[in-house]
Design an enzyme around this catalytic site. Structure first.
Site, PDB file in Angstrom:
ATOM      1  N   GLY A  42      47.183  33.758 -21.667  1.00  0.00           N
ATOM      2  CA  GLY A  42      45.995  33.086 -21.159  1.00  0.00           C
ATOM      3  C   GLY A  42      44.983  33.056 -22.280  1.00  0.00           C
ATOM      4  O   GLY A  42      44.977  33.959 -23.127  1.00  0.00           O
ATOM      5  N   TYR A 101      51.633  29.702 -15.106  1.00  0.00           N
ATOM      6  CA  TYR A 101      51.717  28.374 -15.706  1.00  0.00           C
ATOM      7  C   TYR A 101      53.039  28.193 -16.446  1.00  0.00           C
ATOM      8  O   TYR A 101      53.663  29.149 -16.883  1.00  0.00           O
ATOM      9  CB  TYR A 101      50.535  28.095 -16.639  1.00  0.00           C
ATOM     10  CG  TYR A 101      50.520  28.842 -17.946  1.00  0.00           C
ATOM     11  CD1 TYR A 101      51.019  28.266 -19.109  1.00  0.00           C
ATOM     12  CD2 TYR A 101      49.959  30.118 -18.035  1.00  0.00           C
ATOM     13  CE1 TYR A 101      50.983  28.935 -20.321  1.00  0.00           C
ATOM     14  CE2 TYR A 101      49.919  30.794 -19.247  1.00  0.00           C
ATOM     15  CZ  TYR A 101      50.438  30.200 -20.384  1.00  0.00           C
ATOM     16  OH  TYR A 101      50.390  30.869 -21.576  1.00  0.00           O
ATOM     17  N   TRP A 115      49.712  27.131 -11.462  1.00  0.00           N
ATOM     18  CA  TRP A 115      49.617  27.590 -10.080  1.00  0.00           C
ATOM     19  C   TRP A 115      48.655  28.782 -10.095  1.00  0.00           C
ATOM     20  O   TRP A 115      49.020  29.877 -10.514  1.00  0.00           O
ATOM     21  CB  TRP A 115      50.980  28.029  -9.560  1.00  0.00           C
ATOM     22  CG  TRP A 115      51.979  26.925  -9.464  1.00  0.00           C
ATOM     23  CD1 TRP A 115      52.270  26.173  -8.358  1.00  0.00           C
ATOM     24  CD2 TRP A 115      52.874  26.459 -10.490  1.00  0.00           C
ATOM     25  NE1 TRP A 115      53.265  25.260  -8.643  1.00  0.00           N
ATOM     26  CE2 TRP A 115      53.648  25.408  -9.943  1.00  0.00           C
ATOM     27  CE3 TRP A 115      53.077  26.809 -11.834  1.00  0.00           C
ATOM     28  CZ2 TRP A 115      54.620  24.724 -10.675  1.00  0.00           C
ATOM     29  CZ3 TRP A 115      54.031  26.128 -12.567  1.00  0.00           C
ATOM     30  CH2 TRP A 115      54.788  25.101 -11.992  1.00  0.00           C
ATOM     31  N   ARG A 116      47.417  28.570  -9.673  1.00  0.00           N
ATOM     32  CA  ARG A 116      46.417  29.640  -9.811  1.00  0.00           C
ATOM     33  C   ARG A 116      45.458  29.713  -8.629  1.00  0.00           C
ATOM     34  O   ARG A 116      44.408  30.366  -8.729  1.00  0.00           O
ATOM     35  CB  ARG A 116      45.638  29.460 -11.114  1.00  0.00           C
ATOM     36  CG  ARG A 116      44.781  28.240 -11.125  1.00  0.00           C
ATOM     37  CD  ARG A 116      44.098  27.838 -12.402  1.00  0.00           C
ATOM     38  NE  ARG A 116      43.983  28.742 -13.504  1.00  0.00           N
ATOM     39  CZ  ARG A 116      43.923  28.343 -14.782  1.00  0.00           C
ATOM     40  NH1 ARG A 116      44.013  27.051 -15.071  1.00  0.00           N
ATOM     41  NH2 ARG A 116      43.768  29.210 -15.756  1.00  0.00           N
ATOM     42  N   ASN A 178      36.795  25.496 -24.979  1.00  0.00           N
ATOM     43  CA  ASN A 178      38.149  25.272 -24.444  1.00  0.00           C
ATOM     44  C   ASN A 178      38.112  24.378 -23.203  1.00  0.00           C
ATOM     45  O   ASN A 178      38.520  24.781 -22.108  1.00  0.00           O
ATOM     46  CB  ASN A 178      38.810  26.612 -24.133  1.00  0.00           C
ATOM     47  CG  ASN A 178      40.316  26.564 -24.343  1.00  0.00           C
ATOM     48  OD1 ASN A 178      40.890  25.520 -24.627  1.00  0.00           O
ATOM     49  ND2 ASN A 178      40.954  27.708 -24.190  1.00  0.00           N
ATOM     50  N   GLY A 240      42.020  20.551 -35.015  1.00  0.00           N
ATOM     51  CA  GLY A 240      43.464  20.487 -35.112  1.00  0.00           C
ATOM     52  C   GLY A 240      43.929  20.887 -36.500  1.00  0.00           C
ATOM     53  O   GLY A 240      43.571  21.941 -37.018  1.00  0.00           O
ATOM     54  N   ALA A 269      47.395  28.186 -30.604  1.00  0.00           N
ATOM     55  CA  ALA A 269      46.855  27.979 -31.948  1.00  0.00           C
ATOM     56  C   ALA A 269      45.347  28.213 -31.982  1.00  0.00           C
ATOM     57  O   ALA A 269      44.834  28.932 -32.852  1.00  0.00           O
ATOM     58  CB  ALA A 269      47.191  26.569 -32.440  1.00  0.00           C
ATOM     59  N   GLY A 270      44.624  27.599 -31.047  1.00  0.00           N
ATOM     60  CA  GLY A 270      43.170  27.764 -31.025  1.00  0.00           C
ATOM     61  C   GLY A 270      42.754  29.181 -30.703  1.00  0.00           C
ATOM     62  O   GLY A 270      41.766  29.695 -31.255  1.00  0.00           O
ATOM     63  N   ASP A 271      43.510  29.834 -29.821  1.00  0.00           N
ATOM     64  CA  ASP A 271      43.181  31.215 -29.444  1.00  0.00           C
ATOM     65  C   ASP A 271      43.361  32.154 -30.632  1.00  0.00           C
ATOM     66  O   ASP A 271      42.551  33.059 -30.862  1.00  0.00           O
ATOM     67  CB  ASP A 271      44.075  31.670 -28.285  1.00  0.00           C
ATOM     68  CG  ASP A 271      44.033  30.727 -27.100  1.00  0.00           C
ATOM     69  OD1 ASP A 271      42.985  30.091 -26.880  1.00  0.00           O
ATOM     70  OD2 ASP A 271      45.062  30.621 -26.404  1.00  0.00           O
TER      71      ASP A 271
END
Length: 319
Positions: A42, A101, A115-116, A178, A240, A269-271
């Protein structure tokens, strides 16, 4: 690089507690054999996971979230603890469970199915005393637009108010917008919440593509100026595979990305970029150096499947 904004963000490297806030989910990721592999991931948890591997032992990395009372929640807590993350501020919420997910890949690009509805993490800010204790115990904090999106308006307001006080106290509050439109009731609510998150933060890490779609920004420079105007001391605009724009005070730095020819999965990647940047700044490194480290880690992560890449100690050595 002694701009006041940069100096205000610089850590000492002496240690302290970093608290990430958000939702860890059950991840189903497609393997090379065509079978799905279960894991836990997550956005803010991914950042915490990488932070634990990048920061010296003098730092404690903790997570503020919620889990249920089911077997998967217990397995998730065990996974967090096994990764070296302090789970003391993860709330146990009866009759709730973790969200789930599934990742689908088109080449290296990913899409998600979630599904959350019964996710326990939606209750992470429901107990005012718990929220206060968690934030009071932190020296630096990290949250995201997804953190805000899963909360009720009242809980979102409570979290942002407390983060705003932490910022006013001089603590580092880092925010990755995000932006995920499908998590919001409408665009107006989404944009208002993202801007409120930015006002509570001292370091913002937006992604230009998201910001262009949500706010109509024409360039990374425009994104950076908007976040500075909202109150950040330092802004890093991710783009990116393009350069990251680091901005504070009168300084603007474009830091080229690592070029990766064999990317297989951009999940995380961003995390990981945010983790490497924040870890470097907490250890006293300059913004340009921090951005290079962030690009280096993200560039390595996309060469592997899934959000969390084992063997990160080796990766840390090259960034």
């Amino acid at each position: 690089m002694a701009e006041a904004g940069f100096m205000a963000m610089r850590g000492s490297g002496a240690g302290g507690r970093v608290l990430a806030i958000g939702e860890c989910m059950i991840e189903l990721a497609l393997g090379a054999d065509g079978l799905y592999r279960k894991g836990f991931a997550g956005d803010t948890f991914n950042t915490a996971w990488y932070l634990r591997r990048l920061l010296p032992a003098a730092f404690d990395v903790a997570y503020l979230s919620g889990v249920g009372d089911d077997a998967e929640s217990q397995a998730m807590l065990a996974f967090m603890a096994g990764a070296g993350i302090d789970t003391g501020f993860v709330r146990r919420v009866p009759r709730r469970m973790p969200g789930l997910y599934m990742i689908r890949l088109d080449g290296a690009e990913r899409s998600f199915t979630y599904w959350r509805d019964t996710s326990a993490a939606k209750e992470l800010a429901a107990d005012p005393a718990h929220l206060e204790a968690a934030i009071d115990a932190a020296d630096a904090l990290y949250f995201s637009g997804i953190t805000l999106a899963i909360l009720s308006p009242a809980h979102r307001e409570a979290l942002l108010a407390r983060l705003g006080r932490a910022k006013a106290d001089g603590r580092i509050v880092a925010f990755d917008p995000n932006i995920r439109p499908r998590l919001w009731a409408d665009k107006a609510e989404m944009c208002a919440a993202i801007e409120a998150g930015a006002r509570a933060a001292s370091l913002s890490l937006p992604s230009f593509a998201d910001e262009a779609e949500a706010f109509g920004d024409a360039s990374p420079e425009e994104t950076a100026e908007r976040y500075l105007a909202l109150g950040a001391a330092e802004v890093v605009v991710k783009d990116g595979g393009g350069p990251a724009l680091v901005a504070a005070g009168r300084t603007r730095l474009a830091v080229a990305a690592r070029q990766v020819e064999d990317a297989v999965d951009t999940t995380g990647a961003g995390d990981s970029f945010s983790a490497a940047y924040l870890a470097a700044r907490l250890c006293g490194r300059e913004p340009a150096d921090a951005a290079r480290s962030a690009h280096g880690l993200a560039g390595e992560v996309v060469r592997h499947r899934g959000a969390l890449v084992e063997g990160i100690e080796t990766i840390a050595a090259i960034v």
